[in-house]
Design a protein around this motif. Structure first.
Motif, PDB file in Angstrom:
ATOM      1  N   GLN A 247      -6.486   2.732  -2.430  1.00  0.00           N
ATOM      2  CA  GLN A 247      -5.832   3.719  -1.569  1.00  0.00           C
ATOM      3  C   GLN A 247      -5.630   3.200  -0.151  1.00  0.00           C
ATOM      4  O   GLN A 247      -4.567   3.398   0.460  1.00  0.00           O
ATOM      5  CB  GLN A 247      -6.662   5.007  -1.530  1.00  0.00           C
ATOM      6  CG  GLN A 247      -6.098   6.087  -0.627  1.00  0.00           C
ATOM      7  CD  GLN A 247      -4.763   6.613  -1.108  1.00  0.00           C
ATOM      8  OE1 GLN A 247      -4.523   6.706  -2.305  1.00  0.00           O
ATOM      9  NE2 GLN A 247      -3.876   6.949  -0.181  1.00  0.00           N
TER      10      GLN A 247
ATOM     11  N   ALA B 172     -11.155   2.943  -6.234  1.00  0.00           N
ATOM     12  CA  ALA B 172     -10.100   3.880  -5.837  1.00  0.00           C
ATOM     13  C   ALA B 172      -9.885   3.859  -4.328  1.00  0.00           C
ATOM     14  O   ALA B 172      -8.740   3.909  -3.850  1.00  0.00           O
ATOM     15  CB  ALA B 172     -10.458   5.295  -6.299  1.00  0.00           C
ATOM     16  N   THR B 173     -10.972   3.763  -3.577  1.00  0.00           N
ATOM     17  CA  THR B 173     -10.876   3.702  -2.112  1.00  0.00           C
ATOM     18  C   THR B 173     -10.175   2.430  -1.672  1.00  0.00           C
ATOM     19  O   THR B 173      -9.308   2.445  -0.777  1.00  0.00           O
ATOM     20  CB  THR B 173     -12.284   3.760  -1.479  1.00  0.00           C
ATOM     21  OG1 THR B 173     -12.901   4.994  -1.840  1.00  0.00           O
ATOM     22  CG2 THR B 173     -12.195   3.656   0.042  1.00  0.00           C
TER      23      THR B 173
ATOM     24  N   ASN C 174      -5.077   5.892  -9.740  1.00  0.00           N
ATOM     25  CA  ASN C 174      -6.038   6.976  -9.980  1.00  0.00           C
ATOM     26  C   ASN C 174      -5.898   7.591 -11.360  1.00  0.00           C
ATOM     27  O   ASN C 174      -6.880   8.005 -11.975  1.00  0.00           O
ATOM     28  CB  ASN C 174      -5.897   8.054  -8.908  1.00  0.00           C
ATOM     29  CG  ASN C 174      -6.470   7.616  -7.570  1.00  0.00           C
ATOM     30  OD1 ASN C 174      -7.264   6.681  -7.508  1.00  0.00           O
ATOM     31  ND2 ASN C 174      -6.045   8.279  -6.508  1.00  0.00           N
TER      32      ASN C 174
ATOM     33  N   LYS D 237       0.196   0.373  -7.788  1.00  0.00           N
ATOM     34  CA  LYS D 237      -0.825   1.009  -6.946  1.00  0.00           C
ATOM     35  C   LYS D 237      -0.799   2.532  -7.043  1.00  0.00           C
ATOM     36  O   LYS D 237      -1.858   3.175  -7.137  1.00  0.00           O
ATOM     37  CB  LYS D 237      -0.621   0.585  -5.486  1.00  0.00           C
ATOM     38  CG  LYS D 237      -1.495   1.348  -4.499  1.00  0.00           C
ATOM     39  CD  LYS D 237      -1.136   1.013  -3.068  1.00  0.00           C
ATOM     40  CE  LYS D 237      -1.876   1.946  -2.099  1.00  0.00           C
ATOM     41  NZ  LYS D 237      -1.546   1.662  -0.691  1.00  0.00           N
ATOM     42  N   ASP D 238       0.374   3.136  -7.042  1.00  0.00           N
ATOM     43  CA  ASP D 238       0.492   4.597  -7.031  1.00  0.00           C
ATOM     44  C   ASP D 238      -0.049   5.233  -8.304  1.00  0.00           C
ATOM     45  O   ASP D 238      -0.362   6.431  -8.317  1.00  0.00           O
ATOM     46  CB  ASP D 238       1.951   5.011  -6.835  1.00  0.00           C
ATOM     47  CG  ASP D 238       2.471   4.620  -5.455  1.00  0.00           C
ATOM     48  OD1 ASP D 238       1.630   4.428  -4.552  1.00  0.00           O
ATOM     49  OD2 ASP D 238       3.701   4.505  -5.293  1.00  0.00           O
TER      50      ASP D 238
END
Length: 267
Positions: free
Chosen positions: A152, A148-149, A191, A187-188
């Motif tokens: 982001q 996730a990092t 999560n 990408k968005d």
């Protein structure tokens, strides 16, 4: 005992400050309890694994404990100011002073040992990547948050993408980097739907370069740059909080002294 006009203003100012702290504490407590009670729905929404849900539960506990502490401090401050209680104001002033000292000491230690802390943090993360990173996040919480990092912050690895070559728990096959290091089409949505992530370039994991992946950006530097860009806001908030704490401490001490001189209530 009747306070003069100036001390009355200070009394009500202290009451107002601590009423806000109480409200913030209650809000944090409610958020923590709700997130814990509704954990099954929350975890389903975020599509987290069992291990990941455990981390979310731990976060909820931290929020609850923080809320309780804030509420208690604010409650003591409010009651002490409202009842003009020398005892309660003394306890409140002592607690606030301890918090101020801890904050200043923490800042001093962090500044003095910044390089050591940074080195230990990097080494710890690299060690976890080597021992725990599994490439999917299905079994390990650490993997999920590494991925996730990286998504982001558009980065790959702590100091180098080659760190993933040492990941003993990752069944990489011919892959050099994990999917989270690739440039993603969605990408968005990562999560919420990490399992649906899709690389924009099919050869990204096996033949990564600067055009199809983020191997040119390390996560430590990316996060550091992000923090530096927001440092001004962080510093302003920190200074404001510290100033408010000092003001509350001074007001509490002033009221205590006046109550002591005039034989105020100790209830």
């Amino acid at each position: 005992m009747e306070l003069n006009c100036g001390l009355k203003c200070l009394k009500y100012l202290l009451f107002a400050f601590n009423l806000i702290i109480c409200i913030v504490g209650i809000a944090a407590l409610v958020v923590g309890i709700v997130s814990m009670v509704e954990d099954s729905n929350l975890f389903s929404l975020l599509k987290l694994s069992l291990d990941q849900s455990t981390l979310v539960q731990s976060s909820s506990v931290i929020i609850i404990v923080t809320g309780v502490i804030l509420f208690l401090i604010g409650f003591i401050g409010c009651c002490g100011a409202y009842k003009e209680s020398e005892c309660m104001l003394g306890i409140y002033a002592a607690v606030v002073l301890i918090i101020i000292i801890i904050e200043i000491a923490g800042i001093a230690v962090a500044a003095a040992f910044q390089s050591e802390v940074t080195a230990e943090l990097k080494n710890g993360l690299k060690k976890h990547i080597a021992e725990d990173y599994d490439g999917t996040g299905a079994r390990d919480t650490f993997t999920f948050f590494v991925d996730a990092t990286q998504v982001q912050f558009d980065c790959c690895g702590v100091d180098s993408y080659m760190e993933f070559m040492n990941a003993t728990q990752w069944n990489r096959g011919n892959n050099t980097i994990p999917l989270s290091c690739c440039i993603l089409e969605n990408k968005d949505d990562y999560n919420e739907n990490p399992s649906q992530a899709k690389a924009k370039y099919s050869n990204c994991q096996t033949a990564p370069d600067a055009t199809n992946s983020n191997i040119g950006k390390t996560c430590y530097n990316s996060i550091k740059d992000f923090a530096m860009k927001n440092a001004r806001n962080i510093i302003i908030v920190g200074v404001v909080v510290l100033i408010v704490e000092v003001i509350c401490f001074i007001i509490a001490v002033c009221l205590c002294n006046r109550l002591r001189k005039d034989g105020g209530t100790n209830a």
